[in-house]
Motif scaffolding. Structure first.
Motif, PDB file in Angstrom:
ATOM      1  N   UNK A   1       0.829  -1.204   0.000  1.00 37.70           N
ATOM      2  CA  UNK A   1       0.000   0.000   0.000  1.00 37.70           C
ATOM      3  C   UNK A   1       0.864   1.255   0.000  1.00 37.70           C
ATOM      4  N   UNK A   2       1.957   1.228   0.734  1.00 39.83           N
ATOM      5  CA  UNK A   2       2.889   2.359   0.720  1.00 39.83           C
ATOM      6  C   UNK A   2       3.453   2.543  -0.679  1.00 39.83           C
TER       7      UNK A   2
ATOM      8  N   UNK B   1      17.697   5.788   5.489  1.00 42.14           N
ATOM      9  CA  UNK B   1      18.846   6.479   4.917  1.00 42.14           C
ATOM     10  C   UNK B   1      19.876   6.819   5.982  1.00 42.14           C
ATOM     11  N   UNK B   2      19.408   7.225   7.153  1.00 43.51           N
ATOM     12  CA  UNK B   2      20.324   7.592   8.235  1.00 43.51           C
ATOM     13  C   UNK B   2      21.047   6.373   8.793  1.00 43.51           C
ATOM     14  N   UNK B   3      20.323   5.275   8.953  1.00 41.36           N
ATOM     15  CA  UNK B   3      20.919   4.095   9.590  1.00 41.36           C
ATOM     16  C   UNK B   3      21.676   3.194   8.621  1.00 41.36           C
ATOM     17  N   UNK B   4      21.190   3.105   7.379  1.00 34.86           N
ATOM     18  CA  UNK B   4      21.806   2.172   6.427  1.00 34.86           C
ATOM     19  C   UNK B   4      22.487   2.856   5.257  1.00 34.86           C
ATOM     20  N   UNK B   5      22.266   4.150   5.105  1.00 29.97           N
ATOM     21  CA  UNK B   5      22.821   4.836   3.957  1.00 29.97           C
ATOM     22  C   UNK B   5      22.018   4.535   2.712  1.00 29.97           C
ATOM     23  N   UNK B   6      22.562   4.909   1.562  1.00 30.89           N
ATOM     24  CA  UNK B   6      21.870   4.669   0.297  1.00 30.89           C
ATOM     25  C   UNK B   6      22.771   3.872  -0.633  1.00 30.89           C
TER      26      UNK B   6
ATOM     27  N   UNK C   1       9.972   6.637   7.598  1.00 26.12           N
ATOM     28  CA  UNK C   1      10.580   5.318   7.411  1.00 26.12           C
ATOM     29  C   UNK C   1      11.753   5.385   6.442  1.00 26.12           C
ATOM     30  N   UNK C   2      11.608   6.159   5.378  1.00 24.40           N
ATOM     31  CA  UNK C   2      12.709   6.244   4.413  1.00 24.40           C
ATOM     32  C   UNK C   2      13.868   7.049   4.974  1.00 24.40           C
ATOM     33  N   UNK C   3      13.563   8.126   5.691  1.00 27.32           N
ATOM     34  CA  UNK C   3      14.625   8.935   6.275  1.00 27.32           C
ATOM     35  C   UNK C   3      15.425   8.132   7.306  1.00 27.32           C
TER      36      UNK C   3
END
Length: 526
Positions: free
Chosen positions: A235-236, A467-472, A462-464
């Motif tokens: 759904x997201x 990105x902060x914890x795992x990077x991109x 959730x995306x931020x």
């Protein structure tokens, strides 16, 4: 005030004619052109396939009706009622909100710089299709011979002539269109490009569904996985696809609707644009998966083993590989990459118009001055950063952060500000309902003020956090911090600085149209 029955109705705040669309059709084609872009062709089919196949169409339709069209109407109402580009419209609505408008302008400026580069790739590949220049190794050709991609993740200035030339062509064409104004530039361009895009891509789809193995591809695309509907991530994904596909919440539709005549139909037009965009995405899914079915048939493997089925991997690796093995490959290739270039160009000029219009109104620039100075700066930055051997990781990083953080943040702030803080939705609802079209009820206010911020807020957080914890991707943290989060920070700083600049044209003495007595209740007056 003028009822907008002339082609260029005068506006009191500038003392000069404000540009307008020649009619409803011109606006509709331009809005569809903005919405239909690269993502429709190379993103939607893969997203649908990965999130339940045919079953994905259910959350997709729900997302369109509960988020896509309501926010599209919100953009229309803000731009049309307050008659300006995003900074102008938000300032007239609430002075401190001008910075939100400039944040949307900054986001659009950044997107334009790298979006043009992808158009340049598509333009080059339309030429390469004539003799299938990629040979037997499309991936090696893309990253090696064409992009000459560096193995080092950094930002350098080693230019690639094969990218530089088509990129200059893209920017030259885009700036000529923008400099020609709304009616003679944007409207005429879309009047030509949208029908041409439909004919070209329609021909491509007809050819695709007649290929051997096409039925297997379509079965893979449409076969529903009903269990996927119980997965929140599906759904997201649906809300995400609708949100990014419709070109909403970052200034485009606010700017475009500001050029509509005062009595223009807003709500029905929004439905036409929303469903036209989704119809094109569905058409793209049919064409892409019919073609992938042919590829799987030729390779003798299941479609799921083909690798990337969306994004750059689909467009510039998988499709060239298919073209090399199919009858009439060169013609098919010119149609496909020509369609990519056309769809991308209609979106690029809409993005640039957001920036151009904002500076015209703030600094008192003419249409041509804004195109030359502001558009020229964007073109120079684009050429310097994205026609080099180090362009790919930079483009990939900035695209993810700007789209999944910047635009979503803009939408959440806009909905919360207008719906919960300023409580302007009743006024905007009245503006929509004061015109001919579909009547907007109180449900619209609930969707905009509650449902959309919750869904998009979840997507953003959730995306931020990820990105902060795992990077991109596999990029080093210093790179994603500097150019990913850096792009967001730069947009915030720019939004504050430009909001502080004095206006060269009167802006605060603007008075919106009076609303009919019953419009605020969601009913039109007799």
């Amino acid at each position: 005030m003028s009822d907008g029955t002339t082609a260029s109705a005068p506006v009191a705040e500038t003392g000069a004619p404000r540009e307008q669309w020649s009619g409803q059709l011109g606006f509709i084609l331009a809005a569809i052109g903005s919405a239909v872009g690269l993502g429709n062709i190379w993103r939607f089919p893969g997203v649908a396939y990965e999130n339940g196949g045919g079953a994905f169409l259910i959350p997709y339709l729900v997302a369109l009706l509960t988020a896509g069209i309501p926010i599209l109407w919100l953009d229309y109402a803000v731009g049309h009622r307050f008659r300006g580009a995003a900074p102008t419209a938000f300032r007239r609505l609430f002075k401190p909100a001008e910075s939100l408008g400039w944040f949307q302008v900054a986001i659009s400026f950044i997107i334009a710089t790298y979006y043009a580069a992808i158009l340049a790739w598509a333009l080059a590949y339309a030429w390469f299709s004539v003799d299938l220049a990629w040979g037997d190794d499309p991936a090696g050709f893309l990253f090696g011979e064409f992009l000459k991609a560096s193995d080092e993740v950094t930002v350098g200035f080693d230019f690639v002539p094969g990218i530089l030339a088509p990129l200059v062509i893209v920017w030259g064409l885009a700036l000529v269109i923008i400099a020609s104004g709304v009616k003679r530039g944007l409207e005429r361009a879309n009047l030509i490009m949208i029908p041409l895009l439909v004919v070209m891509f329609g021909s491509l789809v007809v050819r695709a569904v007649t290929l051997e193995g096409a039925a297997d591809g379509l079965n893979a695309f449409f076969t529903p996985d009903w269990e996927a509907l119980t997965d929140p991530s599906v759904w997201v994904a649906a809300y995400s696809q609708i949100f990014f596909s419709l070109s909403i919440a970052f200034g485009i539709m606010i700017t475009y609707s500001s050029y509509l005549r005062r009595k223009a139909n807003l709500t029905t037009t929004g439905l036409v644009v929303g469903f036209a965009n989704s119809s094109f995405e569905l058409l793209a899914g049919i064409g892409v998966f019919a073609t992938l079915g042919f590829m799987a048939s030729q390779a003798g493997v299941p479609l799921a083993e083909l690798g990337s089925i969306k994004g750059i991997g689909l467009a510039f690796v998988a499709f060239p590989q298919i073209l090399s093995t199919m009858p009439g490959g060169p013609v098919f290739g010119v149609l496909f990459f020509g369609s990519l270039a056309l769809a991308g160009m209609t979106s690029l000029i809409s993005i640039l118009q957001v920036v151009s219009a904002a500076f015209q109104e703030k600094l008192g620039l003419s249409v041509r001055q804004a195109a030359v100075f502001i558009g020229g700066i964007a073109a120079i930055i684009s050429i310097l950063l994205f026609s080099t051997t180090t362009a790919v990781p930079l483009l990939d990083t900035v695209d993810d952060y700007v789209n999944n953080v910047g635009i979503v943040l803009s939408a959440v702030v806009m909905c919360v500000l207008l719906g919960l803080v300023l409580r302007k939705l009743t006024e905007l609802q009245g503006h929509l309902n004061a015109r001919v079209g579909v009547n907007v009820g109180a449900w619209w206010k609930w969707l905009v003020a509650a449902i959309v911020p919750v869904v998009l807020g979840y997507m953003l957080i959730s995306h931020a956090v990820e990105l902060v914890t795992k990077g991109y991707g596999d990029y080093p943290s210093w790179f994603t911090t500097a150019y990913g989060w850096g792009a967001i920070a730069l947009s915030v700083v720019a939004s504050v600085l430009f909001a502080i600049l004095p206006w060269r044209r009167p802006v605060d003495d603007f008075v919106p149209d009076a609303l009919p007595e019953l419009a605020s209740t969601g009913r039109r007056s007799a």
